[in-house]
Design a protein around this motif. Structure first.
Motif, PDB file in Angstrom:
ATOM      1  N   VAL A   8       0.839  -1.209   0.000  1.00  0.00           N
ATOM      2  CA  VAL A   8       0.000   0.000   0.000  1.00  0.00           C
ATOM      3  C   VAL A   8       0.869   1.251   0.000  1.00  0.00           C
ATOM      4  O   VAL A   8       0.593   2.218  -0.724  1.00  0.00           O
ATOM      5  N   ARG A   9       1.934   1.240   0.783  1.00  0.00           N
ATOM      6  CA  ARG A   9       2.830   2.395   0.841  1.00  0.00           C
ATOM      7  C   ARG A   9       3.509   2.638  -0.507  1.00  0.00           C
ATOM      8  O   ARG A   9       3.628   3.775  -0.958  1.00  0.00           O
ATOM      9  N   ILE A  10       3.925   1.572  -1.161  1.00  0.00           N
ATOM     10  CA  ILE A  10       4.546   1.705  -2.488  1.00  0.00           C
ATOM     11  C   ILE A  10       3.535   2.257  -3.491  1.00  0.00           C
ATOM     12  O   ILE A  10       3.836   3.177  -4.262  1.00  0.00           O
ATOM     13  N   LEU A  11       2.331   1.723  -3.475  1.00  0.00           N
ATOM     14  CA  LEU A  11       1.305   2.165  -4.422  1.00  0.00           C
ATOM     15  C   LEU A  11       0.904   3.619  -4.174  1.00  0.00           C
ATOM     16  O   LEU A  11       0.754   4.400  -5.122  1.00  0.00           O
ATOM     17  N   ASP A  12       0.712   3.981  -2.919  1.00  0.00           N
ATOM     18  CA  ASP A  12       0.355   5.363  -2.591  1.00  0.00           C
ATOM     19  C   ASP A  12       1.431   6.330  -3.072  1.00  0.00           C
ATOM     20  O   ASP A  12       1.138   7.382  -3.654  1.00  0.00           O
ATOM     21  N   GLU A  25       9.545  10.301 -15.916  1.00  0.00           N
ATOM     22  CA  GLU A  25      10.394  11.113 -15.049  1.00  0.00           C
ATOM     23  C   GLU A  25      10.488  10.576 -13.627  1.00  0.00           C
ATOM     24  O   GLU A  25      11.293  11.064 -12.825  1.00  0.00           O
ATOM     25  N   THR A  26       9.673   9.609 -13.276  1.00  0.00           N
ATOM     26  CA  THR A  26       9.670   9.050 -11.921  1.00  0.00           C
ATOM     27  C   THR A  26      10.406   7.719 -11.920  1.00  0.00           C
ATOM     28  O   THR A  26       9.952   6.754 -12.539  1.00  0.00           O
ATOM     29  N   SER A  27      11.514   7.659 -11.250  1.00  0.00           N
ATOM     30  CA  SER A  27      12.297   6.426 -11.201  1.00  0.00           C
ATOM     31  C   SER A  27      11.856   5.560 -10.020  1.00  0.00           C
ATOM     32  O   SER A  27      11.258   6.046  -9.055  1.00  0.00           O
ATOM     33  N   LEU A  28      12.189   4.287 -10.111  1.00  0.00           N
ATOM     34  CA  LEU A  28      11.890   3.393  -8.991  1.00  0.00           C
ATOM     35  C   LEU A  28      12.649   3.818  -7.742  1.00  0.00           C
ATOM     36  O   LEU A  28      12.142   3.681  -6.622  1.00  0.00           O
ATOM     37  N   ARG A  29      13.847   4.351  -7.901  1.00  0.00           N
ATOM     38  CA  ARG A  29      14.623   4.793  -6.736  1.00  0.00           C
ATOM     39  C   ARG A  29      13.966   5.981  -6.049  1.00  0.00           C
ATOM     40  O   ARG A  29      14.001   6.097  -4.825  1.00  0.00           O
ATOM     41  N   THR A  30      13.370   6.855  -6.846  1.00  0.00           N
ATOM     42  CA  THR A  30      12.631   7.973  -6.244  1.00  0.00           C
ATOM     43  C   THR A  30      11.445   7.458  -5.444  1.00  0.00           C
ATOM     44  O   THR A  30      11.170   7.924  -4.329  1.00  0.00           O
ATOM     45  N   ILE A  31      10.748   6.480  -5.993  1.00  0.00           N
ATOM     46  CA  ILE A  31       9.588   5.897  -5.305  1.00  0.00           C
ATOM     47  C   ILE A  31      10.011   5.198  -4.020  1.00  0.00           C
ATOM     48  O   ILE A  31       9.422   5.407  -2.955  1.00  0.00           O
ATOM     49  N   THR A  32      11.057   4.368  -4.105  1.00  0.00           N
ATOM     50  CA  THR A  32      11.486   3.628  -2.911  1.00  0.00           C
ATOM     51  C   THR A  32      12.009   4.566  -1.832  1.00  0.00           C
ATOM     52  O   THR A  32      11.792   4.338  -0.649  1.00  0.00           O
ATOM     53  N   GLY A  33      12.694   5.647  -2.252  1.00  0.00           N
ATOM     54  CA  GLY A  33      13.209   6.594  -1.269  1.00  0.00           C
ATOM     55  C   GLY A  33      12.099   7.283  -0.509  1.00  0.00           C
ATOM     56  O   GLY A  33      12.157   7.411   0.722  1.00  0.00           O
ATOM     57  N   LYS A  34      11.060   7.707  -1.227  1.00  0.00           N
ATOM     58  CA  LYS A  34       9.952   8.403  -0.566  1.00  0.00           C
ATOM     59  C   LYS A  34       9.068   7.444   0.215  1.00  0.00           C
ATOM     60  O   LYS A  34       8.502   7.800   1.253  1.00  0.00           O
ATOM     61  N   ALA A  35       8.939   6.223  -0.276  1.00  0.00           N
ATOM     62  CA  ALA A  35       8.114   5.225   0.419  1.00  0.00           C
ATOM     63  C   ALA A  35       8.852   4.569   1.575  1.00  0.00           C
ATOM     64  O   ALA A  35       8.246   3.821   2.351  1.00  0.00           O
ATOM     65  N   LYS A  36      10.176   4.833   1.650  1.00  0.00           N
ATOM     66  CA  LYS A  36      11.011   4.261   2.705  1.00  0.00           C
ATOM     67  C   LYS A  36      10.999   2.726   2.664  1.00  0.00           C
ATOM     68  O   LYS A  36      10.812   2.061   3.685  1.00  0.00           O
ATOM     69  N   LEU A  39      14.650  -1.267  -2.937  1.00  0.00           N
ATOM     70  CA  LEU A  39      14.295  -1.632  -4.302  1.00  0.00           C
ATOM     71  C   LEU A  39      13.869  -3.090  -4.399  1.00  0.00           C
ATOM     72  O   LEU A  39      13.009  -3.440  -5.214  1.00  0.00           O
ATOM     73  N   ALA A  40      14.434  -3.916  -3.560  1.00  0.00           N
ATOM     74  CA  ALA A  40      14.083  -5.333  -3.583  1.00  0.00           C
ATOM     75  C   ALA A  40      12.602  -5.541  -3.272  1.00  0.00           C
ATOM     76  O   ALA A  40      11.972  -6.467  -3.796  1.00  0.00           O
ATOM     77  N   ALA A  41      12.035  -4.680  -2.424  1.00  0.00           N
ATOM     78  CA  ALA A  41      10.613  -4.804  -2.074  1.00  0.00           C
ATOM     79  C   ALA A  41       9.738  -4.550  -3.290  1.00  0.00           C
ATOM     80  O   ALA A  41       8.740  -5.247  -3.516  1.00  0.00           O
ATOM     81  N   VAL A  42      10.109  -3.543  -4.096  1.00  0.00           N
ATOM     82  CA  VAL A  42       9.341  -3.256  -5.310  1.00  0.00           C
ATOM     83  C   VAL A  42       9.461  -4.411  -6.289  1.00  0.00           C
ATOM     84  O   VAL A  42       8.466  -4.860  -6.879  1.00  0.00           O
ATOM     85  N   ASN A  43      10.669  -4.903  -6.465  1.00  0.00           N
ATOM     86  CA  ASN A  43      10.875  -6.024  -7.380  1.00  0.00           C
ATOM     87  C   ASN A  43      10.136  -7.271  -6.919  1.00  0.00           C
ATOM     88  O   ASN A  43       9.586  -8.023  -7.734  1.00  0.00           O
ATOM     89  N   GLN A  54       0.890  -0.431 -13.892  1.00  0.00           N
ATOM     90  CA  GLN A  54      -0.371  -1.143 -14.111  1.00  0.00           C
ATOM     91  C   GLN A  54      -1.115  -1.369 -12.804  1.00  0.00           C
ATOM     92  O   GLN A  54      -2.346  -1.239 -12.751  1.00  0.00           O
ATOM     93  N   ALA A  55      -0.390  -1.674 -11.741  1.00  0.00           N
ATOM     94  CA  ALA A  55      -1.021  -1.908 -10.435  1.00  0.00           C
ATOM     95  C   ALA A  55      -1.654  -0.635  -9.889  1.00  0.00           C
ATOM     96  O   ALA A  55      -2.701  -0.683  -9.230  1.00  0.00           O
ATOM     97  N   VAL A  56      -1.027   0.509 -10.147  1.00  0.00           N
ATOM     98  CA  VAL A  56      -1.593   1.789  -9.714  1.00  0.00           C
ATOM     99  C   VAL A  56      -2.945   2.016 -10.388  1.00  0.00           C
ATOM    100  O   VAL A  56      -3.918   2.432  -9.739  1.00  0.00           O
ATOM    101  N   PHE A  57      -3.027   1.717 -11.686  1.00  0.00           N
ATOM    102  CA  PHE A  57      -4.295   1.884 -12.393  1.00  0.00           C
ATOM    103  C   PHE A  57      -5.325   0.854 -11.953  1.00  0.00           C
ATOM    104  O   PHE A  57      -6.508   1.170 -11.793  1.00  0.00           O
TER     105      PHE A  57
END
Length: 219
Positions: A8-12, A25-36, A39-43, A54-57
């Motif tokens: 939920v935190r990653i999606l938000d 313009e939004t990298s996975l590293r930017t997302i993981t940094g803000k979501a705390k 990167l392994a969690a996203v993968n 796709q999951a966000v939509f």
């Protein structure tokens, strides 16, 4: 099954950043940094940035399509559906399904970006997973606007979607303007009540005379 706090935190976070900065313009590293999260969690949960988009939509579109299909089935059984009824059902379903933690305006910004920024994979994903619902809607819309040529209907559907996406994605700014300039507090249902007659009239407007085709002009 409820999603984990990490998912939920990653999606938000992804939803907010995609809407603010765009997909490319939004990298996975930017997302993981803000979501705390790392990167392994996203993968692990999504596998790729493409799957995360796709999951966000899906978080909005899955409940929307479930509810909208029920409404469309009711209209199909009823028969003799008016344009006003069909568009009212679309509006009511849209505002009744929350875009998870994010607001409806955030999702509408994402929807606009899907047309202008998303690569082919996003369009294919939307068509494969939600195309049947869109087809049911457009089939009923065709019955309600049988006097329109198909090409004209195509353009008017997208004019209508453009109006809705712009209005809803700019909702907070428009509310502020209405409050400051007209001392008016605007609720979602008030906005929908104003928007429906506009898009209905647009769909029912006379077909303009078509200019000569370019090939005819240069012949």
């Amino acid at each position: 099954m409820a999603q984990s706090d990490t998912v939920v935190r990653i999606l938000d976070t992804a939803e907010a950043l995609f809407a603010e900065k765009g997909f490319a313009e939004t990298s996975l590293r930017t997302i993981t940094g803000k979501a705390k999260v790392n990167l392994a969690a996203v993968n692990y949960h999504f596998g790729s940035k493409k799957a995360l988009i796709q999951a966000v939509f899906a978080r909005y579109l899955e409940p929307f399509c479930t509810q909208f299909n029920l409404e469309l089935e009711r209209l199909e059984k009823k028969g003799d559906v008016t344009l006003e009824e069909l568009l009212e059902v679309l509006a009511r379903t849209t505002v009744s399904v929350p875009a998870s933690k994010g607001s409806l305006s955030v999702f509408m910004r994402l929807l606009g970006l899907a047309y202008t920024q998303a690569q082919g994979h996003m369009r294919r994903y939307l068509q494969e997973h939600y195309g049947k619902t869109f087809f049911r809607f457009t089939n009923l819309l065709k019955l309600c606007t049988s006097d329109l040529p198909d090409a004209e209907r195509f353009w008017r559907i997208h004019f209508m979607l453009g109006t809705v996406v712009f209005t809803m994605s700019s909702l907070n700014a428009l509310r502020d303007i209405a409050a400051n300039d007209y001392d008016e507090k605007t609720r979602i249902k008030d906005l929908v009540a104003r928007l429906l007659p506009v898009v209905t009239a647009a769909m029912q407007a006379p077909v303009p005379e078509q200019p000569p085709r370019w090939s005819e002009q240069v012949a």
